[in-house]
Scaffold this active site. Structure first.
Site, mmCIF file in Angstrom:
data_model
loop_
_atom_site.group_PDB
_atom_site.id
_atom_site.type_symbol
_atom_site.label_atom_id
_atom_site.label_comp_id
_atom_site.label_asym_id
_atom_site.label_seq_id
_atom_site.Cartn_x
_atom_site.Cartn_y
_atom_site.Cartn_z
ATOM 1 N N HIS A 131 4.064 12.634 0.971
ATOM 2 C CA HIS A 131 5.267 13.477 0.957
ATOM 3 C C HIS A 131 6.449 12.758 0.308
ATOM 4 O O HIS A 131 7.227 13.370 -0.422
ATOM 5 C CB HIS A 131 5.634 13.896 2.389
ATOM 6 N N HIS B 141 -3.509 -7.592 -18.888
ATOM 7 C CA HIS B 141 -4.116 -8.790 -18.287
ATOM 8 C C HIS B 141 -5.016 -8.480 -17.088
ATOM 9 O O HIS B 141 -5.965 -9.200 -16.834
ATOM 10 C CB HIS B 141 -3.022 -9.776 -17.835
ATOM 11 N N HIS C 251 -8.998 -12.880 -19.827
ATOM 12 C CA HIS C 251 -8.600 -11.987 -18.736
ATOM 13 C C HIS C 251 -9.818 -11.257 -18.157
ATOM 14 O O HIS C 251 -9.867 -10.981 -16.958
ATOM 15 C CB HIS C 251 -7.562 -10.984 -19.226
ATOM 16 N N CYS D 82 4.056 6.661 -3.409
ATOM 17 C CA CYS D 82 4.534 6.885 -2.040
ATOM 18 C C CYS D 82 6.000 6.454 -2.018
ATOM 19 O O CYS D 82 6.619 6.329 -3.082
ATOM 20 C CB CYS D 82 3.673 6.169 -1.003
ATOM 21 N N ARG E 73 -11.468 -13.386 -15.550
ATOM 22 C CA ARG E 73 -10.725 -13.392 -14.277
ATOM 23 C C ARG E 73 -10.916 -12.090 -13.509
ATOM 24 O O ARG E 73 -11.113 -12.091 -12.281
ATOM 25 C CB ARG E 73 -9.237 -13.650 -14.563
HETATM 26 C C1 RB5 Z 1 6.555 7.322 4.311
HETATM 27 O O1 RB5 Z 1 7.699 7.409 5.082
HETATM 28 C C2 RB5 Z 1 6.425 5.910 3.746
HETATM 29 O O2 RB5 Z 1 6.167 5.006 4.767
HETATM 30 C C3 RB5 Z 1 5.341 5.869 2.701
HETATM 31 O O3 RB5 Z 1 5.644 6.768 1.690
HETATM 32 C C4 RB5 Z 1 5.141 4.545 1.987
HETATM 33 O O4 RB5 Z 1 6.346 4.049 1.489
HETATM 34 C C5 RB5 Z 1 4.348 3.526 2.685
HETATM 35 O O5 RB5 Z 1 4.073 2.454 2.165
#
Ligand code: RB5
Length: 141
Positions: A9, A97, A132, A64, A135
Site C-alpha cells: 500500500h 556489476h 562480476h 514499499c 562473483r
Molecule cells: C508499511 O508501513 C511499511 O512498513 C512498508 O511499506 C515498508 O517500508 C517496509 O519495509
C-alpha cells in the site's frame, strides 16, 4: 524485455506512476498488485514478483515505503538478486556489476523524478559479466 511490478500500500502510488511511465514508453508491464491503498503485507507482493522474474528477459520492480522490506523479502527467493536503489548510480551498478534482476525503491524515500531516473538507469544497463559473473556465481552457489 518485460517488467513485472509490485508494491504494498505504501508503494502503491509510486508503483502506479512507474507503471504508467513505462507503458507510455512502450514497455510491456505486468502488474502484480497491490491494486489500492488498502493496507497489505509487502512479503506477499515480493513473492509474486520474485516468482515471475526467473524467466528470460524479465526484470522486476518492487516498491514499499522504504524499499527495505521488499528487498529483504525478495532476496529470500532463490535466483532473485534484488537491489535497493536510491540513486541513479546505484541502479546502474546494480545491473552492471551485480546483475540485479529486481529493482527495489522506497516511495517514502524517492520522489517521482528520481524514481524515473533510477528506473531508466536500471533498465538501460547491461550486466558487464567477466569478473562480476564469477562473483555473482558465488552468490548463486
Ligand atoms: C508499511 O508501513 C511499511 O512498513 C512498508 O511499506 C515498508 O517500508 C517496509 O519495509
Amino acid at each position: 524485455m518485460k517488467i513485472v511490478i509490485g508494491s504494498d500500500h505504501a508503494g502503491y502510488e509510486l508503483k502506479e506512476f512507474v507503471k504508467n511511465y513505462l507503458v507510455e514508453k512502450g514497455v510491456e508491464v505486468e502488474d502484480k498488485g497491490a491494486y489500492s491503498l488498502e493496507s497489505v503485507d509487502y512479503p506477499d507482493f515480493a513473492k509474486k514478483v520474485s516468482e515471475a522474474v526467473l524467466g528470460e528477459n524479465i526484470l522486476g520492480i518492487l516498491i514499499c515505503g522504504t524499499g527495505i522490506g521488499v528487498s529483504i523479502a525478495a532476496n529470500r527467493h532463490p535466483g532473485v538478486r534484488a537491489a535497493l536503489c536510491q540513486t541513479e548510480f546505484g541502479a546502474r551498478m546494480a545491473r552492471a556489476h551485480n546483475n540485479a534482476n529486481v529493482l527495489c525503491m522506497g516511495a517514502r524515500v524517492v520522489g517521482i523524478g528520481l524514481a524515473e531516473s533510477i528506473v531508466n538507469a536500471f533498465l538501460s544497463t547491461e550486466f558487464e559479466g567477466g569478473r562480476h559473473a564469477r562473483r555473482v556465481d558465488k552468490i548463486e552457489r
